[in-house]
Design an enzyme around this catalytic site. Sequence first.
Site, mmCIF file in Angstrom:
data_model
loop_
_atom_site.group_PDB
_atom_site.id
_atom_site.type_symbol
_atom_site.label_atom_id
_atom_site.label_comp_id
_atom_site.label_asym_id
_atom_site.label_seq_id
_atom_site.Cartn_x
_atom_site.Cartn_y
_atom_site.Cartn_z
ATOM 1 N N ARG A 110 29.610 129.305 -57.039
ATOM 2 C CA ARG A 110 28.373 128.871 -56.373
ATOM 3 C C ARG A 110 27.233 129.412 -57.224
ATOM 4 O O ARG A 110 27.029 130.627 -57.311
ATOM 5 C CB ARG A 110 28.334 129.442 -54.959
ATOM 6 C CG ARG A 110 27.156 128.976 -54.125
ATOM 7 C CD ARG A 110 27.252 129.576 -52.738
ATOM 8 N NE ARG A 110 25.990 129.456 -52.041
ATOM 9 C CZ ARG A 110 25.692 128.487 -51.164
ATOM 10 N NH1 ARG A 110 26.572 127.549 -50.917
ATOM 11 N NH2 ARG A 110 24.518 128.446 -50.571
ATOM 12 N N HIS A 137 26.625 119.432 -54.002
ATOM 13 C CA HIS A 137 27.280 120.305 -53.012
ATOM 14 C C HIS A 137 28.459 119.523 -52.420
ATOM 15 O O HIS A 137 28.453 119.165 -51.231
ATOM 16 C CB HIS A 137 26.271 120.705 -51.931
ATOM 17 C CG HIS A 137 26.685 121.894 -51.110
ATOM 18 N ND1 HIS A 137 27.936 122.491 -51.237
ATOM 19 C CD2 HIS A 137 26.037 122.591 -50.131
ATOM 20 C CE1 HIS A 137 28.014 123.501 -50.389
ATOM 21 N NE2 HIS A 137 26.885 123.579 -49.708
ATOM 22 N N GLN A 140 30.478 120.666 -49.057
ATOM 23 C CA GLN A 140 29.764 120.421 -47.806
ATOM 24 C C GLN A 140 29.981 118.975 -47.356
ATOM 25 O O GLN A 140 30.197 118.702 -46.174
ATOM 26 C CB GLN A 140 28.261 120.697 -47.991
ATOM 27 C CG GLN A 140 27.413 120.377 -46.777
ATOM 28 C CD GLN A 140 27.685 121.284 -45.596
ATOM 29 O OE1 GLN A 140 27.693 122.510 -45.725
ATOM 30 N NE2 GLN A 140 27.907 120.694 -44.422
ATOM 31 N N ASP A 232 17.865 118.748 -44.433
ATOM 32 C CA ASP A 232 18.101 120.067 -45.030
ATOM 33 C C ASP A 232 16.756 120.785 -45.062
ATOM 34 O O ASP A 232 15.705 120.170 -44.843
ATOM 35 C CB ASP A 232 18.670 119.877 -46.455
ATOM 36 C CG ASP A 232 19.217 121.166 -47.069
ATOM 37 O OD1 ASP A 232 19.272 122.196 -46.351
ATOM 38 O OD2 ASP A 232 19.594 121.142 -48.254
ATOM 39 N N CYS A 272 23.195 120.866 -43.056
ATOM 40 C CA CYS A 272 24.170 121.738 -43.728
ATOM 41 C C CYS A 272 23.944 123.216 -43.403
ATOM 42 O O CYS A 272 24.818 124.036 -43.694
ATOM 43 C CB CYS A 272 24.154 121.507 -45.225
ATOM 44 S SG CYS A 272 22.513 121.632 -45.946
ATOM 45 N N ARG A 300 33.830 122.987 -42.600
ATOM 46 C CA ARG A 300 33.868 123.520 -43.972
ATOM 47 C C ARG A 300 35.213 124.215 -44.201
ATOM 48 O O ARG A 300 35.834 124.091 -45.255
ATOM 49 C CB ARG A 300 32.722 124.532 -44.195
ATOM 50 C CG ARG A 300 31.338 123.952 -44.349
ATOM 51 C CD ARG A 300 31.127 123.190 -45.652
ATOM 52 N NE ARG A 300 31.293 124.045 -46.832
ATOM 53 C CZ ARG A 300 30.325 124.805 -47.352
ATOM 54 N NH1 ARG A 300 29.119 124.830 -46.821
ATOM 55 N NH2 ARG A 300 30.555 125.523 -48.443
#
Length: 314
Positions: A110, A137, A140, A232, A272, A300
């Site tokens: 990450r 991402h 996700q 987001d 998210c 997730r």
Amino acid sequence: MDQHTQMKGKDFLTLFDYTTEELTYLLELAKEIKAKHKAGQSYQPLKGKVLGMIFEKSSTRTRVSFEAGIYQLGGIGLFLSTNDLQLGRGEPISDTAKILSGYLDGIMIRTYAQKDVEELAEHASIPVINGLTDDFHPCQVLADLQTIEEVKGKLAGLKLAYIGDGNNMAHSLMVGATKMGMDFSTAAPQDYLPQDAIVQKAQALAQETGTTITVTTDPIAAIKDADVIYTDVWASMGQESEQAAREQLFASYQINEELLSHAKEDYLFMHCLPAHRGEEVTADVIDGEHSVVVQEAENRLHAQKALMVVLLSD
């Protein structure tokens, strides 16, 4: 050759690299793994496997879901902060990749730059999973697709609207939705729309899948008749200095009852997380009956377990 054999040992860098059939297989497996987990059944196909988890960007959900996931599958997760790695002191990524390949069975990273993840994957002889970069991402979105399918019973034919900063989520949702036969629309201020190169690549994909991609500055046009509404934070990690400016620019892109009156009545709201109530979304929406953010966050765990089983199991 079955999908599992085909995907074993692959990297998971962006959703562009996976076919619709492969993504469908991952989602089916995630559903099975979740059912086993809920039934309290032990399922440990990754006994003895070790996943290295490199974090240059800190995280709640990515860290806990990967670490819990690999443990539940019988393996071990090693948390590696870049503060603790020679990578953080200037060791070339290629050296780190080659060395870690001798110790681990897989790497999740990450970080900020997509090119760093791609360089790591190029030099590693073990699977590399993109846990988030500034551009993508994908983990996700696997969980997002699993959640939409759970609630709506299907993916193909639905419309997903992403309202807000044209960031890594906008990019990955655009690709994931298009691969699964969903129409995709997104709205943001002109200078905050998704990257042209990624949009063009996704548009070519949409022609193959018979779906549409709409990129606009008009949130009402984007959200019209949408089945799924996604947003987001307006300023992501590393953009804190832009917070005040972005709040003014994005004010008309807030997900609230007024904007949602243009969506389908049975819309799903997704985020998210972490969320800033009162900024990109009002509290009554994110905490309301249309919101599936908690279910989405839980998925997730299951989606990433499916990914690890496919990429790392013998």
